[in-house]
Design a protein around this motif. Structure first.
Motif, PDB file in Angstrom:
ATOM      1  N   TRP A  54       1.669  16.314   2.081  1.00 42.70           N
ATOM      2  CA  TRP A  54       1.324  15.865   3.433  1.00 42.70           C
ATOM      3  C   TRP A  54       2.300  16.343   4.499  1.00 42.70           C
ATOM      4  O   TRP A  54       2.038  16.218   5.695  1.00 42.70           O
ATOM      5  CB  TRP A  54       1.096  14.357   3.501  1.00 42.70           C
ATOM      6  N   THR A  69       6.010   0.942   7.650  1.00 42.03           N
ATOM      7  CA  THR A  69       7.201   1.774   7.656  1.00 42.03           C
ATOM      8  C   THR A  69       7.191   2.713   8.860  1.00 42.03           C
ATOM      9  O   THR A  69       6.153   2.902   9.513  1.00 42.03           O
ATOM     10  CB  THR A  69       7.298   2.574   6.330  1.00 42.03           C
ATOM     11  N   LEU A 113       0.846  -1.195   0.000  1.00 44.64           N
ATOM     12  CA  LEU A 113       0.000   0.000   0.000  1.00 44.64           C
ATOM     13  C   LEU A 113       0.880   1.243   0.000  1.00 44.64           C
ATOM     14  O   LEU A 113       1.656   1.456   0.936  1.00 44.64           O
ATOM     15  CB  LEU A 113      -0.900  -0.003   1.252  1.00 44.64           C
ATOM     16  N   PRO A 144       1.342   8.094   3.613  1.00 45.42           N
ATOM     17  CA  PRO A 144       1.807   9.198   4.461  1.00 45.42           C
ATOM     18  C   PRO A 144       1.657   8.868   5.959  1.00 45.42           C
ATOM     19  O   PRO A 144       0.713   8.174   6.362  1.00 45.42           O
ATOM     20  CB  PRO A 144       0.891  10.350   4.041  1.00 45.42           C
ATOM     21  N   HIS A 178      -0.989   5.933   8.850  1.00 41.25           N
ATOM     22  CA  HIS A 178      -0.532   4.596   9.231  1.00 41.25           C
ATOM     23  C   HIS A 178      -1.466   3.900  10.219  1.00 41.25           C
ATOM     24  O   HIS A 178      -1.792   2.719  10.052  1.00 41.25           O
ATOM     25  CB  HIS A 178       0.890   4.653   9.815  1.00 41.25           C
ATOM     26  N   LEU A 218       0.887   6.228 -11.077  1.00 41.75           N
ATOM     27  CA  LEU A 218       1.991   5.618 -10.326  1.00 41.75           C
ATOM     28  C   LEU A 218       1.850   4.091 -10.305  1.00 41.75           C
ATOM     29  O   LEU A 218       2.850   3.371 -10.435  1.00 41.75           O
ATOM     30  CB  LEU A 218       2.005   6.181  -8.885  1.00 41.75           C
TER      31      LEU A 218
HETATM   32  N1  LIG Z   1      13.799   4.795   5.672  1.00 37.85           N
HETATM   33  C1  LIG Z   1      12.529   4.499   5.524  1.00 37.85           C
HETATM   34  O1  LIG Z   1      12.095   3.490   6.011  1.00 37.85           O
HETATM   35  C2  LIG Z   1      11.620   5.418   4.753  1.00 37.85           C
HETATM   36  C3  LIG Z   1      12.128   6.221   3.736  1.00 37.85           C
HETATM   37  C4  LIG Z   1      11.247   7.038   3.020  1.00 37.85           C
HETATM   38  C5  LIG Z   1       9.901   7.069   3.361  1.00 37.85           C
HETATM   39  N2  LIG Z   1       9.446   6.284   4.386  1.00 37.85           N
HETATM   40  C6  LIG Z   1       8.032   6.336   4.802  1.00 37.85           C
HETATM   41  O2  LIG Z   1       7.213   5.855   3.747  1.00 37.85           O
HETATM   42  C7  LIG Z   1       5.937   6.522   3.781  1.00 37.85           C
HETATM   43  C8  LIG Z   1       5.642   7.082   2.410  1.00 37.85           C
HETATM   44  O3  LIG Z   1       6.614   8.042   2.092  1.00 37.85           O
HETATM   45  P1  LIG Z   1       6.844   8.486   0.568  1.00 37.85           P
HETATM   46  O4  LIG Z   1       8.060   9.323   0.562  1.00 37.85           O
HETATM   47  O5  LIG Z   1       6.750   7.313  -0.315  1.00 37.85           O
HETATM   48  O6  LIG Z   1       5.552   9.422   0.362  1.00 37.85           O
HETATM   49  P2  LIG Z   1       4.773   9.684  -1.008  1.00 37.85           P
HETATM   50  O7  LIG Z   1       3.860  10.820  -0.739  1.00 37.85           O
HETATM   51  O8  LIG Z   1       5.764   9.796  -2.119  1.00 37.85           O
HETATM   52  O9  LIG Z   1       3.955   8.325  -1.246  1.00 37.85           O
HETATM   53  C9  LIG Z   1       2.821   7.998  -0.517  1.00 37.85           C
HETATM   54  C10 LIG Z   1       1.857   7.308  -1.482  1.00 37.85           C
HETATM   55  O10 LIG Z   1       0.717   6.845  -0.741  1.00 37.85           O
HETATM   56  C11 LIG Z   1      -0.403   6.994  -1.596  1.00 37.85           C
HETATM   57  N3  LIG Z   1      -1.645   6.963  -0.784  1.00 37.85           N
HETATM   58  C12 LIG Z   1      -2.067   7.885   0.101  1.00 37.85           C
HETATM   59  N4  LIG Z   1      -3.243   7.501   0.649  1.00 37.85           N
HETATM   60  C13 LIG Z   1      -3.555   6.302   0.108  1.00 37.85           C
HETATM   61  C14 LIG Z   1      -4.650   5.406   0.260  1.00 37.85           C
HETATM   62  N5  LIG Z   1      -5.637   5.666   1.120  1.00 37.85           N
HETATM   63  N6  LIG Z   1      -4.663   4.288  -0.475  1.00 37.85           N
HETATM   64  C15 LIG Z   1      -3.660   4.031  -1.348  1.00 37.85           C
HETATM   65  N7  LIG Z   1      -2.603   4.837  -1.535  1.00 37.85           N
HETATM   66  C16 LIG Z   1      -2.542   5.969  -0.815  1.00 37.85           C
HETATM   67  C17 LIG Z   1      -0.168   8.306  -2.321  1.00 37.85           C
HETATM   68  O11 LIG Z   1      -0.934   8.387  -3.509  1.00 37.85           O
HETATM   69  C18 LIG Z   1       1.333   8.246  -2.557  1.00 37.85           C
HETATM   70  O12 LIG Z   1       1.650   7.709  -3.848  1.00 37.85           O
HETATM   71  C19 LIG Z   1       6.047   7.601   4.860  1.00 37.85           C
HETATM   72  O13 LIG Z   1       5.452   7.150   6.048  1.00 37.85           O
HETATM   73  C20 LIG Z   1       7.552   7.753   5.065  1.00 37.85           C
HETATM   74  O14 LIG Z   1       7.874   8.150   6.393  1.00 37.85           O
HETATM   75  C21 LIG Z   1      10.280   5.455   5.056  1.00 37.85           C
END
Ligand SMILES: NC(=O)c1ccc[n+]([C@@H]2O[C@H](COP(=O)([O-])OP(=O)(O)OC[C@H]3O[C@@H](n4cnc5c(N)ncnc54)[C@H](O)[C@@H]3O)[C@@H](O)[C@H]2O)c1
Length: 360
Positions: free
Chosen positions: A165, A95, A10, A74, A78, A40
């Motif tokens: 976000w 995550t 997801l 976002p 979570h 995407l």
């Molecule tokens: N080191 C790590 O572990 C690490 C690194 C980067 C990001 N993250 C975490 O990953 C998460 C996402 O970050 P990101 O940078 O990919 O953000 P992002 O905004 O690029 O991606 C989030 C995605 O979730 C989708 N989304 C939102 N609501 C949704 C729903 N209800 N159903 C389906 N899809 C939905 C959005 O369309 C988007 O494509 C965050 O919690 C961030 O903290 C962790």
């Protein structure tokens, strides 16, 4: 024979990393991927030669073949997405940060205990090569008695404020970024009780109409008096990771010292105290394993390590860690950090848990 685990992903931004990990693992198959953004979904299907996607989380949850949901939405979503997965009878890999406050901790604990499904927190730093090696040395007793820890996550992450976000309630540098440094400190000092810290919001963060502190320093002390200094800086220029690792963890014990970090595959040790120069261990040959996409973005190697660890634990009847309880404990430390920044006083973790009525 080991069970092969079927994964639904997801959120397909950073979720890209776990797709890569699942496809390369003998312990996993990819069941489905889901995002609200159809472009995407199509991009990821093409990138990974995968033929299926859905725009509906509910639809993915109804798939009986999927055992585990990997959550990469976002931060603010979570808690809701974990609850939905558990109620649908799925295990969860979520995550960091597990959640953006303790508001939903008790409800989540209730659902997790009732459903008996696993919740694993994807604290990726623990699974990066130098940081893994440091833990192995610590577990082997090479540091002797651990007395002092320094961790940091320092990164000029103003680019992150372009995400929509990051301007919504619940976003903070502390929960999104600094959690890596806090988790490392709590990993080595699981009994942290006293928290004291200061924080400022720089003009660089204010320029984006945000008021969350971006420059923070904390002392965390455990019940035996051992301490960690934890530093987080997110909107000021840096020297770059070649000079100073973005994430760093230094362990100082009676028999030796070590320093690991991210993103450079470097690990320094001195386990012979009479020797003045540290030994440098490098893992450059692992660069393509950890960094599979453009530049040093994403975390595919760490996720590969943690999904395989998750599957092995589950196949052996063990609980993959950090689990929900440990994740909530780390959030209690962060709530205490926030409070200490506001009051200028020491905050006790036991008091945070008591007033939140959380028993772990
Ligand atoms: N080191 C790590 O572990 C690490 C690194 C980067 C990001 N993250 C975490 O990953 C998460 C996402 O970050 P990101 O940078 O990919 O953000 P992002 O905004 O690029 O991606 C989030 C995605 O979730 C989708 N989304 C939102 N609501 C949704 C729903 N209800 N159903 C389906 N899809 C939905 C959005 O369309 C988007 O494509 C965050 O919690 C961030 O903290 C962790």
């Amino acid at each position: 024979m080991s069970k092969k685990w079927n994964l639904g992903v997801l959120g397909l931004g950073e979720g890209r990393s776990i797709i890569s990990a699942a496809q390369r693992s003998e312990l996993w198959t990819l069941g489905n991927i889901c995002d609200l953004n159809e472009e995407l979904c199509k991009e990821r299907c093409q990138e990974f030669g995968f033929s299926k996607y859905t725009l509906s989380y509910e639809e993915m949850l109804q798939d009986k073949d999927i055992d585990v949901i990997g959550i990469y939405t976002p931060d603010q979503l979570h808690a809701k997405h974990i609850k939905m997965a558990l109620e649908a009878g799925k295990h969860v890999i979520c995550t960091k940060p597990l959640m953006v406050s303790l508001d939903e901790a008790n409800e989540l604990l209730e659902v997790q205990r009732r459903t008996g499904k696993a919740v694993f927190v994807g604290q990726s730093s623990r699974y990066f090569e130098p940081i893994k090696r440091q833990r192995e040395d610590y577990d082997a007793g090479k540091h002797g008695e651990l007395d002092s820890i320094e961790t940091h996550y320092i990164s000029d992450a103003r680019w992150f404020l372009e995400k929509n976000w990051s301007h919504q309630a619940g976003f903070s540098w502390m929960y999104n970024f600094m959690i890596h440094a806090v988790d490392l400190a709590a990993w080595y000092l699981p009994d942290i009780e006293d928290v004291y810290g200061v924080g400022v919001t720089s003009e660089n963060t204010k320029a984006y109409n945000l008021t969350v502190p971006d420059t923070m320093k904390f002392i965390l002390k455990d019940k035996n008096g051992r301490s960690a200094a934890v530093n987080g800086i997110y909107a000021l220029p840096t020297l770059g990771s070649a000079v100073e690792q973005s994430i760093s963890c230094t362990l100082r014990g009676t028999k030796g010292i070590s320093r690991s970090g991210y993103p450079k595959l470097k690990y320094y040790t001195n386990f012979q105290p009479i020797q003045k120069t540290a030994e440098l261990h490098t893992y450059d040959e692992k660069h393509p394993y950890y960094f599979r996409f453009e530049q040093e973005s994403h975390h595919a190697g760490e996720y590969q390590n943690y999904i395989e660890y998750f599957a092995q634990c589950m196949n052996n009847g063990a609980t993959p860690k950090p689990d929900l309880t440990e994740g909530i404990h780390t959030l209690a430390i962060m709530e205490a950090m926030e409070e200490s920044m506001k009051t200028g006083m020491v905050t006790k973790i036991s008091e945070v848990l008591k007033r939140r009525n959380i028993s772990l």
